[in-house]
Design a protein around this motif. Sequence first.
Motif, PDB file in Angstrom:
ATOM      1  N   LEU A   1       0.820  -1.206   0.000  1.00  0.00           N
ATOM      2  CA  LEU A   1       0.000   0.000   0.000  1.00  0.00           C
ATOM      3  C   LEU A   1       0.859   1.264   0.000  1.00  0.00           C
ATOM      4  O   LEU A   1       0.591   2.223  -0.727  1.00  0.00           O
ATOM      5  CB  LEU A   1      -0.949  -0.035   1.201  1.00  0.00           C
ATOM      6  CG  LEU A   1      -1.762   1.224   1.492  1.00  0.00           C
ATOM      7  CD1 LEU A   1      -3.202   0.854   1.790  1.00  0.00           C
ATOM      8  CD2 LEU A   1      -1.172   1.969   2.678  1.00  0.00           C
TER       9      LEU A   1
ATOM     10  N   LEU B   1       2.891   1.495  -3.346  1.00  0.00           N
ATOM     11  CA  LEU B   1       2.008   1.922  -4.432  1.00  0.00           C
ATOM     12  C   LEU B   1       1.897   3.452  -4.434  1.00  0.00           C
ATOM     13  O   LEU B   1       1.988   4.095  -5.480  1.00  0.00           O
ATOM     14  CB  LEU B   1       0.615   1.302  -4.278  1.00  0.00           C
ATOM     15  CG  LEU B   1      -0.365   1.643  -5.405  1.00  0.00           C
ATOM     16  CD1 LEU B   1      -0.025   0.848  -6.659  1.00  0.00           C
ATOM     17  CD2 LEU B   1      -1.808   1.372  -4.984  1.00  0.00           C
TER      18      LEU B   1
ATOM     19  N   ASP C   1       0.797  -4.718   8.494  1.00  0.00           N
ATOM     20  CA  ASP C   1       0.386  -4.756   7.103  1.00  0.00           C
ATOM     21  C   ASP C   1      -0.885  -5.593   7.057  1.00  0.00           C
ATOM     22  O   ASP C   1      -0.933  -6.677   7.629  1.00  0.00           O
ATOM     23  CB  ASP C   1       1.491  -5.447   6.288  1.00  0.00           C
ATOM     24  CG  ASP C   1       1.255  -5.353   4.794  1.00  0.00           C
ATOM     25  OD1 ASP C   1       1.660  -4.351   4.208  1.00  0.00           O
ATOM     26  OD2 ASP C   1       0.680  -6.301   4.230  1.00  0.00           O
ATOM     27  N   ASN C   2      -1.927  -5.086   6.412  1.00  0.00           N
ATOM     28  CA  ASN C   2      -3.169  -5.850   6.329  1.00  0.00           C
ATOM     29  C   ASN C   2      -3.714  -6.257   7.696  1.00  0.00           C
ATOM     30  O   ASN C   2      -4.246  -7.335   7.861  1.00  0.00           O
ATOM     31  CB  ASN C   2      -2.956  -7.111   5.489  1.00  0.00           C
ATOM     32  CG  ASN C   2      -3.324  -6.892   4.034  1.00  0.00           C
ATOM     33  OD1 ASN C   2      -4.499  -6.847   3.693  1.00  0.00           O
ATOM     34  ND2 ASN C   2      -2.328  -6.736   3.191  1.00  0.00           N
TER      35      ASN C   2
ATOM     36  N   HIS D   1      -7.724   4.464   6.012  1.00  0.00           N
ATOM     37  CA  HIS D   1      -6.920   5.179   7.025  1.00  0.00           C
ATOM     38  C   HIS D   1      -7.182   6.690   7.065  1.00  0.00           C
ATOM     39  O   HIS D   1      -7.198   7.268   8.140  1.00  0.00           O
ATOM     40  CB  HIS D   1      -5.425   4.878   6.845  1.00  0.00           C
ATOM     41  CG  HIS D   1      -5.130   3.437   6.531  1.00  0.00           C
ATOM     42  ND1 HIS D   1      -4.036   3.057   5.775  1.00  0.00           N
ATOM     43  CD2 HIS D   1      -5.786   2.293   6.834  1.00  0.00           C
ATOM     44  CE1 HIS D   1      -4.048   1.733   5.623  1.00  0.00           C
ATOM     45  NE2 HIS D   1      -5.104   1.247   6.263  1.00  0.00           N
TER      46      HIS D   1
ATOM     47  N   ALA E   1      -8.330  -6.444   8.685  1.00  0.00           N
ATOM     48  CA  ALA E   1      -7.772  -5.141   8.317  1.00  0.00           C
ATOM     49  C   ALA E   1      -8.833  -4.039   8.320  1.00  0.00           C
ATOM     50  O   ALA E   1      -8.521  -2.869   8.190  1.00  0.00           O
ATOM     51  CB  ALA E   1      -7.121  -5.224   6.940  1.00  0.00           C
TER      52      ALA E   1
ATOM     53  N   VAL F   1      -8.290  -2.720  -6.567  1.00  0.00           N
ATOM     54  CA  VAL F   1      -6.948  -2.527  -7.108  1.00  0.00           C
ATOM     55  C   VAL F   1      -6.505  -3.606  -8.100  1.00  0.00           C
ATOM     56  O   VAL F   1      -5.352  -3.621  -8.522  1.00  0.00           O
ATOM     57  CB  VAL F   1      -5.927  -2.378  -5.957  1.00  0.00           C
ATOM     58  CG1 VAL F   1      -6.124  -1.036  -5.246  1.00  0.00           C
ATOM     59  CG2 VAL F   1      -6.025  -3.534  -4.961  1.00  0.00           C
TER      60      VAL F   1
ATOM     61  N   ASN G   1      -3.529  -2.017 -10.112  1.00  0.00           N
ATOM     62  CA  ASN G   1      -2.294  -1.380  -9.656  1.00  0.00           C
ATOM     63  C   ASN G   1      -1.211  -1.397 -10.730  1.00  0.00           C
ATOM     64  O   ASN G   1      -1.305  -2.129 -11.725  1.00  0.00           O
ATOM     65  CB  ASN G   1      -1.736  -2.133  -8.427  1.00  0.00           C
ATOM     66  CG  ASN G   1      -2.493  -1.799  -7.156  1.00  0.00           C
ATOM     67  OD1 ASN G   1      -2.370  -2.483  -6.148  1.00  0.00           O
ATOM     68  ND2 ASN G   1      -3.274  -0.743  -7.181  1.00  0.00           N
TER      69      ASN G   1
ATOM     70  N   TYR H   1      -1.684 -15.336   4.948  1.00  0.00           N
ATOM     71  CA  TYR H   1      -2.391 -15.501   3.671  1.00  0.00           C
ATOM     72  C   TYR H   1      -1.430 -15.500   2.479  1.00  0.00           C
ATOM     73  O   TYR H   1      -1.751 -16.007   1.407  1.00  0.00           O
ATOM     74  CB  TYR H   1      -3.498 -14.456   3.513  1.00  0.00           C
ATOM     75  CG  TYR H   1      -3.082 -13.107   2.978  1.00  0.00           C
ATOM     76  CD1 TYR H   1      -2.839 -12.924   1.611  1.00  0.00           C
ATOM     77  CD2 TYR H   1      -2.924 -11.998   3.822  1.00  0.00           C
ATOM     78  CE1 TYR H   1      -2.449 -11.688   1.113  1.00  0.00           C
ATOM     79  CE2 TYR H   1      -2.540 -10.763   3.331  1.00  0.00           C
ATOM     80  CZ  TYR H   1      -2.300 -10.619   1.973  1.00  0.00           C
ATOM     81  OH  TYR H   1      -1.910  -9.400   1.481  1.00  0.00           O
TER      82      TYR H   1
ATOM     83  N   ALA I   1      -5.233  -8.650  -2.635  1.00  0.00           N
ATOM     84  CA  ALA I   1      -6.058  -7.758  -3.452  1.00  0.00           C
ATOM     85  C   ALA I   1      -5.449  -7.575  -4.842  1.00  0.00           C
ATOM     86  O   ALA I   1      -6.132  -7.700  -5.852  1.00  0.00           O
ATOM     87  CB  ALA I   1      -6.217  -6.415  -2.744  1.00  0.00           C
ATOM     88  N   SER I   2      -4.166  -7.269  -4.887  1.00  0.00           N
ATOM     89  CA  SER I   2      -3.503  -7.127  -6.182  1.00  0.00           C
ATOM     90  C   SER I   2      -2.113  -7.741  -6.141  1.00  0.00           C
ATOM     91  O   SER I   2      -1.778  -8.660  -6.867  1.00  0.00           O
ATOM     92  CB  SER I   2      -3.392  -5.642  -6.568  1.00  0.00           C
ATOM     93  OG  SER I   2      -2.427  -5.468  -7.568  1.00  0.00           O
TER      94      SER I   2
ATOM     95  N   THR J   1       1.980  -6.129  -5.994  1.00  0.00           N
ATOM     96  CA  THR J   1       2.717  -5.277  -6.935  1.00  0.00           C
ATOM     97  C   THR J   1       4.129  -5.827  -7.125  1.00  0.00           C
ATOM     98  O   THR J   1       4.758  -5.582  -8.147  1.00  0.00           O
ATOM     99  CB  THR J   1       2.788  -3.817  -6.433  1.00  0.00           C
ATOM    100  OG1 THR J   1       3.120  -3.838  -5.044  1.00  0.00           O
ATOM    101  CG2 THR J   1       1.472  -3.108  -6.633  1.00  0.00           C
TER     102      THR J   1
HETATM  103  C1  NTF Z   1      -2.407  -4.091   0.094  1.00  0.00           C
HETATM  104  N1  NTF Z   1      -3.349  -3.760   1.148  1.00  0.00           N
HETATM  105  C2  NTF Z   1      -2.802  -5.438  -0.537  1.00  0.00           C
HETATM  106  O1  NTF Z   1      -2.675  -6.460   0.418  1.00  0.00           O
HETATM  107  C3  NTF Z   1      -1.945  -5.739  -1.768  1.00  0.00           C
HETATM  108  O2  NTF Z   1      -2.425  -6.893  -2.412  1.00  0.00           O
HETATM  109  C4  NTF Z   1      -1.999  -4.561  -2.728  1.00  0.00           C
HETATM  110  O3  NTF Z   1      -1.121  -4.776  -3.809  1.00  0.00           O
HETATM  111  C5  NTF Z   1      -1.600  -3.279  -1.999  1.00  0.00           C
HETATM  112  O4  NTF Z   1      -2.458  -3.062  -0.888  1.00  0.00           O
HETATM  113  C6  NTF Z   1      -1.690  -2.067  -2.886  1.00  0.00           C
HETATM  114  O5  NTF Z   1      -2.962  -1.958  -3.437  1.00  0.00           O
HETATM  115  C7  NTF Z   1      -2.989  -3.242   2.313  1.00  0.00           C
HETATM  116  O6  NTF Z   1      -1.849  -3.072   2.648  1.00  0.00           O
HETATM  117  C8  NTF Z   1      -4.103  -2.909   3.279  1.00  0.00           C
HETATM  118  F1  NTF Z   1      -3.762  -1.874   4.023  1.00  0.00           F
HETATM  119  F2  NTF Z   1      -5.215  -2.627   2.651  1.00  0.00           F
HETATM  120  F3  NTF Z   1      -4.325  -3.923   4.040  1.00  0.00           F
END
Ligand code: NTF
Length: 825
Positions: free
Chosen positions: A126, A129, A277-278, A327, A369, A438, A467, A556, A656-657, A659
């Motif tokens: 995140l 990105l 993270d997450n 956030h 999250a 994303v 992304n 995960y 989610a995506s 990168t």
């Molecule tokens: C993260 N989300 C995702 O876990 C990733 O898959 C994605 O590539 C990045 O965002 C950027 O979009 C997070 O860190 C959060 F905060 F949403 F949990």
Amino acid sequence: MASKNLVSKEEEFKSEFKRRVKDEAKMLYRKTLDEVSDRHKFVCVAYAVKDIVIDQWIATQKAYDKADGRTLYYLSMEFLMGRALGNMIINLSSRNEIKEAIEELGLDLNVIEDQEPDAALGNGGLGRLAACFLDSLATLNYPAYGCGIRYKYGMFQQKIEDGFQKEIPEDWLRHINPLEIKREEYACEVRFGGHVNIEYRDGRNFFVQEGYQAVMAVPYDMPIVGYGNNVVNTLRIWDAEPVVHFNLEEFDKGAYMAAVEQENLAKTITEVLYPNDNHYAGKELRLKQQYFFVSASLQTAIKKYLKNHDDIKKLHEKVVFQMNDTHPTLTVAELMRLLMDEYYLGWDDAWEVTTKCVAYTNHTIMSEALEKWPIELFSRLLPRCYQIIEEINRRFCQEIEQKYPGNHEKVAKMAIIYDGQVKMAHLAICAGYSVNGVAKLHTEILKKQELKDFYEMMPEKFNNKTNGITQRRFLLHANPLLADWVTNKVGDDWITDLPKIKGIEIYADDKKAQAEFMNIKYQNKLRLAKYIKQHNGIEVDPRSIFDVQVKRLHEYKRQLLNILHVMYLYNQIKDHPEMEFYPRTFIFGAKAAAGYKIAKLTIKLINSVADVINNDASINGKIKVVFIENYRVSNAEIIFAASDVSEQISTASKEASGTGNMKFMLNGALTLGTMDGANVEIVEEVGAENAFIFGMSSDEVISYENNGGYDPMEIFNSDMDIRRVLMQLINGFYSPQNPELFRPIYNSLLTKEETGVADRYFILKDFRSYAEAQKKVEEAYRNEEGWAKSAILNVANVGKFTSDRTIEEYVDDIWHLQKVEVKMD
Ligand code: NTF
């Protein structure tokens, strides 16, 4: 004549630059350049570069003011910038002259760059990105600010001691940071706590916060240099300082304590980045951080707007706030508050403006999250914002009622305030004019599952923005050999137009090109092997397959699947020493959140497995396992360039995506992955024959989850190889001194003890399919020409994954910004 002029101009530029660097050494350190340390040399060079940047920075802001277009404010708790200097130099039009001048000074640019600490103001994807987006926005000539927090301590430094992760505070600002500017003139006050009084005057109610604690928000600006276009945008990060305006006479009235408290608040608020993270931790200080940077950013954005415009009701014509996950969702309440309480709009007008100014990006479906704050905490800390959210909620619930009369379940599911909690995602969706996921798959899951009710009620808000990453940092800077190779083949347009890289596709079958390509990969593997030798003391064979998983440690993401498979391979080799086996180096890099026990234990497991395998002479070095300490942006650049296999093995539907997957592809690594996140689109671009796909689909995963999971015991009972690996977790095979050490990992796979679900991330379920895919990787690698072809095709088809494309889509569908040209004399 003209060319002679040009030459002398370049020479003039270089000698001016060299003079500056030397002057800095004199002024800052009272020394000549050759007498100062490497770190001080970095500072001198950085100041000289900044001098060039500043002129463009000023010109850019002038051009933006003149154009008077819409400005984007990208609000994010995280910006994972990494090092700035090297990237700044490659982006400047004068890059060649600067590099030559540095050489002529007898300095080594690599050594200089290595002196800069990473600006690690983020956790993972995140935050990175956000950093890529800033690079693309500047390169594409768009007026934009990054708005965030200047954490004193960024992402912790990871040390590995006896195989365990130790967290060391990352004091990145301990030395001077030459690449930032403090902007005291934009300082503003942010208020916490107290209570709200209603005052009636001029025929209406005014809401005033009283008895609050305040801090001064003081911004520091960092330049974001666009590629070769004279544009310099701004990353504005806020520091907190105490507001000192108490007078000594009042000390006895308790004001002294209040003053000390305010001072403490200022000290703690920007002290440290939460290393999750997450995962949402629900800490009061985190909510303070959120309000702090949101309020300061909005206040300055509005003031800037009002400098050249007088109608606050038209704010949305010139300003857009993109909320990077939930956030910064307080943006909604704070903007309403400012518009009503400071600029005297009525509710309806304020709502109209707010809902045209804010947009929201969702980055995860992981339920842990999701941010929700207890109303007790929320209303105590932010009493006026809470009032406003209550009113937003009241009206929103009414709308739901209207649309679904009598459906109380809908209201219960969608309300912003429910069960004593403020649900930030619901607020963001209710007020935002755009909600985006994303990656295609992620957005579909949002629409069909996680946010189904919201999608049904307001489908027009939902959209996808897959992304992307910046090729300037992750190819041009990180992999100069491959960058030059590509440029030699197809010219350098790819630097600002990545799809042009498709031109190398015609070389995929060309034997000579394949050999060149593989040789570049080999050189990069040598560079990484050297790094590993220096930092880990492990000797790795650059001829072996470099099989790499680098990313945050999370269940995960299934680093556990990877290491269990290594354990399985090791058993195979021990049982069948004669078996054909292509030498493999398994490389891991990952930080675990400081409080995430099972993640930290997984790091220990990887290191324990590494210890046993790397020291077993009987396997002739067929497998090596390396855990790279302190994975971060700067060493990532070396790692991607050297990778053959890109491990993207998350449980389908959970990532989610991603990168990192794109950065590997850009550097010619083949993806070994599940059909998750952007992997799906990577395979779409490069073709399934140039990747290794395995495992359950997201639909299968989701349907198991809806039925309470599956029974891993069946696999444990019937698959001897898997059982043997699992038993090695608890029989001391990898932890002879403490056979119980890895019991929690064993339990997480087989019992409901740890999380209420056995093998929540389907590791055993996907194991065989993963092992099969890994076998195919080996077969494919044996055919060097075939591998080279696939690797070249990965690079050739990476065009879609530039963050330039992502930004253009945001601009077209959400932000509607206008490009601004910046001319320099
Ligand atoms: C993260 N989300 C995702 O876990 C990733 O898959 C994605 O590539 C990045 O965002 C950027 O979009 C997070 O860190 C959060 F905060 F949403 F949990």
